[in-house]
Design an enzyme around this catalytic site. Structure first.
Site, PDB file in Angstrom:
ATOM      1  N   ASP A 108       0.866  -1.166   0.000  1.00  0.00           N
ATOM      2  CA  ASP A 108       0.000   0.000   0.000  1.00  0.00           C
ATOM      3  C   ASP A 108       0.908   1.223   0.000  1.00  0.00           C
ATOM      4  O   ASP A 108       1.856   1.284   0.780  1.00  0.00           O
ATOM      5  CB  ASP A 108      -0.852  -0.011   1.281  1.00  0.00           C
ATOM      6  N   ASP A 217      -3.085   4.629  -2.243  1.00  0.00           N
ATOM      7  CA  ASP A 217      -4.161   5.156  -1.412  1.00  0.00           C
ATOM      8  C   ASP A 217      -4.619   6.533  -1.903  1.00  0.00           C
ATOM      9  O   ASP A 217      -3.791   7.415  -2.137  1.00  0.00           O
ATOM     10  CB  ASP A 217      -3.606   5.263   0.018  1.00  0.00           C
ATOM     11  N   HIS A 350     -11.131  -3.117   3.452  1.00  0.00           N
ATOM     12  CA  HIS A 350     -11.115  -2.722   4.869  1.00  0.00           C
ATOM     13  C   HIS A 350     -11.912  -1.453   5.145  1.00  0.00           C
ATOM     14  O   HIS A 350     -12.006  -1.036   6.286  1.00  0.00           O
ATOM     15  CB  HIS A 350      -9.656  -2.529   5.302  1.00  0.00           C
ATOM     16  N   ASP A 351     -12.447  -0.815   4.109  1.00  0.00           N
ATOM     17  CA  ASP A 351     -13.237   0.405   4.299  1.00  0.00           C
ATOM     18  C   ASP A 351     -14.728   0.172   4.090  1.00  0.00           C
ATOM     19  O   ASP A 351     -15.510   1.121   4.126  1.00  0.00           O
ATOM     20  CB  ASP A 351     -12.803   1.484   3.288  1.00  0.00           C
TER      21      ASP A 351
HETATM   22  C1  GLC Z   1      -8.087   5.178   2.026  1.00  0.00           C
HETATM   23  C2  GLC Z   1      -7.901   3.998   2.931  1.00  0.00           C
HETATM   24  C3  GLC Z   1      -8.586   4.270   4.229  1.00  0.00           C
HETATM   25  C4  GLC Z   1      -7.942   5.474   4.849  1.00  0.00           C
HETATM   26  C5  GLC Z   1      -7.921   6.664   3.914  1.00  0.00           C
HETATM   27  C6  GLC Z   1      -6.929   7.692   4.359  1.00  0.00           C
HETATM   28  O1  GLC Z   1      -9.391   5.388   1.664  1.00  0.00           O
HETATM   29  O2  GLC Z   1      -8.347   2.849   2.306  1.00  0.00           O
HETATM   30  O3  GLC Z   1      -8.555   3.183   5.100  1.00  0.00           O
HETATM   31  O4  GLC Z   1      -8.619   5.846   6.026  1.00  0.00           O
HETATM   32  O5  GLC Z   1      -7.525   6.307   2.607  1.00  0.00           O
HETATM   33  O6  GLC Z   1      -5.618   7.225   4.197  1.00  0.00           O
END
Ligand code: GLC
Length: 603
Positions: A108, A217, A350-351
Site C-alpha cells: 500500500d 491510497d 477494509h473500508d
Molecule cells: C483510504 C484507505 C482508508 C484510509 C484513507 C486515508 O481510503 O483505504 O482506510 O482511512 O484512505 O488514508
C-alpha cells in the site's frame, strides 16, 4: 467488442492475477506474540493457505512505521516496518516465501498524506522558514474572530469526521495545515517537486526490494485547486464544514503527476499500478488514468458499487435497488471493453462493510447462499479480481445491536458517533438511526480478526492473548478450518462450503480466463428487478460463450433465456449438492432464493 487496435484482451500478469487483500492487524498473529495484533510472520505462515485457495498476489494494507491513528494509513517512516508487525527482515522473508510459491507482494502506498509524526512533518511545522515548510499545505487563518480565535482558510470538512474542519491550527507558527482525513494525517504538497522526488524514492526503495507494485491510497486527491475555495453547503445549514471534494478530487494537476510517476518509476519495472480513486465516477477522467494508452496507471478502484448506499457522506444510508446495482456493474464492464481501459473487480475491502450483509442476506438461513452468489458474480466479471480476507468464508457484519458503541475502534466511526451524540443528544430516533448506520456501514465490520478455526480467539492469536479488536461472535460456525474440512464436492454429494465454492470459482476463472478475465460482456437482463444475467464471450477465436444467472432476491424467480441462446450444460451453481448442477436446460430457468448459476452456451 472493442475496436481493432484494442489491447483490452492482451495478456498481462496483473490482469489475470487473483489479488488477496490482507488487513495486517487482523489477519494472523504468530505463536508467542503477545500484542494481540497480526504480524508479518503471521502472514508468511498462511501463504500455503492462500495458494490453495487460488491466490497469486498478496496486497497488504500498510505495515510501515505508524502511530496507527488511522490503522497505518498514517505513515511515520516509509522505509521501515512498524514494530507491531515485525521488521524489514520479516518482509524480506515474506517476499522470498512468496516468490518460492510463484506469488507476489503488492504494498500500500499512502502518499497523499503522511503521519503528523513523520520527520518531514515535524520539520515542516517547526518554523515558517524550515526548508520542509512547503512540503505540506500551510495557510494563514481566513479571519480572526472578535474573541481572538482564528477561522480556518475555508469550510472544508474532514473526510473521516465531517463535523470537523479539514484545517488544523498550529499555535506555534499561527497557521493552519490541511489534513483532509484527520489532523494526524497532514496532506503533502505535491506542487513541490521535492515532494514528488521523495515519493519516487520510496517507490524505488520497495520495487528494488522485490515488491511487485502498489495499491495507491486516495491517489486522486493529490492535486488541489490552488485557490482553495469554500465548498457549497450541501450538508445543510446545521453543518459548519462541508465536503470539499470538487476542489481536491481529480484536481488540475493529477494527470501530470501520474504521468510523471509513470515516467520516473513505473515504466522502469513490470509493476502493478493500482490507484484507489474515491469520489469520481466520470468516464473521461477515469479513462485518462486507466486507458491502455494513458501512460498513467493500470487500473483503479472505481467506487460506484461500494458507494451505492452512500448519499453525500459514507456514514449514512441511502436505499438502492438491484437494478441500480446491475447498471453500475454493467456500465464499467462495457466501458472498459469499448474504450480500452481495465477494470478492477471488488466488492469488499477494509473500508467497506461485509458484502454478504450489504448486497445479499446475512441471516443464518441465507448467509452461505448469498456469499456464494457474490462469489459467482465476482469470479465471472471482467477485470482484475480482488478478494478481501474473510470474504472467502462469508464473514459478515456484527449482528445489529450486538456491539456497544465502545466496541467500534475505527476513527471514522468514533468521530461519527461523537457527532451524532452532540447533534441529537435529546432525539432518541436520531440516536437509534445513528446506531443503525454504524451497524450497517462502519469500517469496523471488515476489520475484525480473521476466523481461522473454532479455537479461542478464532485461531487468530494465542488463546491467552486479547486480540486488539473483538472477534465476531459467529466464529465457531463461520471459520476457515471447518469450511476447508467439510466433506463435499468432488467425491461426495455434500454441498460445497463457501470456502470450497470460492476455490472452485477461482479455479474456473483461471481455467477460462479468456472468457472471464478478457472476454466480452453483455447484460441480458437490464430491466429485471431481481435477476442479473449476462453473457461472457471468449476473447479468442474459440468463441466460447457462458451464461451467468444470479438471483439477487430472497424470492424464487424465473429467468427466460434470450431467443438465440441455447444452453449446452450448467457448470456451477450455489445450490447444488452435485458437482455440476442438475438443472433442466430449457428456455426458462427457475431460480431458488439467492440462487446463482453459470452455464455453457451451445455454439
Ligand atoms: C483510504 C484507505 C482508508 C484510509 C484513507 C486515508 O481510503 O483505504 O482506510 O482511512 O484512505 O488514508
Amino acid at each position: 467488442m472493442a475496436s481493432q487496435d484494442s489491447t483490452y484482451a492482451s495478456p498481462k500478469w496483473w490482469k489475470e492475477a487473483i489479488i488477496y487483500q490482507v488487513y495486517p492487524s487482523s489477519f494472523q498473529s504468530h505463536p508467542g506474540n503477545t500484542t494481540g495484533w497480526g504480524s508479518v510472520k503471521g502472514i508468511t505462515s498462511r501463504l500455503d493457505y492462500l495458494k490453495e485457495l487460488g491466490v497469486d498476489v498478496l496486497w497488504t494494507s500498510p505495515i510501515y512505521k505508524s502511530p496507527q491513528a488511522d490503522m497505518g494509513y498514517d505513515i511515520a517512516d516509509y522505509e521501515d516496518i512498524d514494530p507491531c508487525y515485525g521488521t524489514l527482515a520479516d518482509v524480506d522473508d515474506l517476499i522470498r516465501e512468496l516468490k518460492r510459491r510463484d506469488m507476489r507482494l503488492v504494498m500500500d502506498l499512502v502518499v497523499n498524506h503522511t503521519s503528523n509524526q513523520h520527520a518531514w512533518f515535524l520539520e515542516s511545522k517547526s518554523s515558517k522558514t524550515n526548508p520542509k515548510r512547503d512540503w505540506y499545505i500551510w495557510k494563514a487563518p481566513k479571519s480572526i474572530n472578535p474573541d481572538g480565535s482564528p477561522e480556518p482558510p475555508n469550510n472544508w470538512a474532514q473526510i473521516l469526521g465531517e463535523a470537523n474542519s479539514a484545517w488544523n491550527y498550529d499555535q506555534v507558527t499561527g497557521e493552519y495545515y490541511l489534513g483532509l482525513f484527520t489532523p494526524d494525517q497532514p496532506d503533502l504538497n505535491w506542487e513541490n517537486p521535492e515532494v514528488r522526488e521523495a515519493v519516487w524514492d520510496v517507490m524505488h526503495f520497495w520495487l528494488k526490494r522485490g515488491v511487485s507494485g502498489f495499491r495507491m491510497d486516495v491517489i486522486n486527491l493529490i492535486s488541489k485547486v490552488p485557490s482553495y475555495p469554500d465548498a457549497p453547503l450541501i450538508l445543510g445549514p446545521g453543518h459548519k464544514y462541508q465536503p470539499g471534494q470538487q476542489f481536491f478530487v481529480n484536481g488540475p494537476k493529477l494527470h501530470d503527476y501520474l504521468t510523471e510517476m509513470n515516467r520516473q518509476v513505473l515504466s522502469k519495472y513490470d509493476a502493478l499500478a493500482l490507484g484507489e480513486m474515491p469520489f469520481i465516477y466520470d468516464e473521461d477522467e477515469i479513462l485518462k488514468a486507466v486507458g491502455a494508452r494513458s501512460g498513467e496507471l493500470n487500473m483503479i478502484f472505481i467506487f460506484g458499487l461500494v458507494d451505492i448506499d452512500n448519499p453525500n457522506v459514507r456514514m449514512a444510508l441511502k436505499p438502492w435497488t438491484v437494478r441500480e446495482m446491475k447498471a453500475i456493474i454493467t456500465r464499467w464492464q462495457r466501458t472498459m471493453i469499448e474504450k480500452d481501459g481495465w477494470n478492477t473487480v471488488f466488492i469488499e475491502n477494509h473500508d467497506q462493510p461485509r458484502s454478504v450483509s450489504r448486497y445479499a442476506d446475512d441471516s443464518d438461513e441465507w448467509r452461505d447462499k448469498g456469499a456464494k452468489l457474490l462469489a459467482l458474480m465476482q469470479t465471472t466479471l471482467g477485470g482484475t479480481l480482488f478478494v478481501y480476507q474473510g470474504e472467502e468464508i462469508g464473514m459478515r457484519n456484527a449482528r445489529s445491536g450486538e456491539w456497544p458503541p465502545e466496541a467500534f475502534r475505527d476513527v471514522e466511526t468514533i468521530n461519527y458517533w461523537k457527532k451524532v451524540q452532540t447533534l441529537y443528544a435529546n432525539d432518541p430516533d436520531m440516536l437509534s438511526l445513528g446506531r443503525k448506520v454504524m451497524d450497517m456501514k462502519a469500517r469496523d465490520h471488515a476489520r475484525t480478526p480473521m476466523q481461522w478455526s473454532a479455537a479461542p480467539n478464532a485461531g487468530f492469536c494465542d488463546p491467552e492473548v486479547t486480540p486488539w479488536m473483538r472477534v465476531m461472535s459467529d466464529y465457531k460456525t463461520v471459520n476457515v478450518e471447518s469450511q476447508m474440512q467439510q466433506q463435499s464436492g468432488e467425491d461426495s454429494d455434500g454441498e460445497l462450503t463457501t470456502w470450497q465454492f470460492w476455490q472452485r470459482c477461482l479455479k474456473n476463472r483461471a481455467e477460462h480466463k479468456e472468457v472471464f478475465v478478457y472476454g466480452d460482456f453483455h447484460d441480458q437482463s437490464p430491466a429485471d428487478p431481481n435477476v442479473y444475467a449476462y453473457i461472457r464471450t471468449s476473447s479468442v477465436d474459440s468463441g466460447d460463450r457462458w451464461l451467468v444467472v444470479l438471483n439477487f432476491s430472497g424470492q424464487k424467480q424465473r429467468f427466460v433465456l434470450p431467443e438465440a441462446l441455447e444452453l449446452e450444460s450448467w457448470a456451477l451453481g450455489n445450490y447444488v449438492s452435485e458437482k455440476t448442477p442438475r438443472k433442466p436446460l430449457g428456455r426458462a430457468v427457475d431460480l431458488q432464493e439467492w440462487e446463482g448459476l453459470i452455464g455453457k452456451v451451445r455454439r
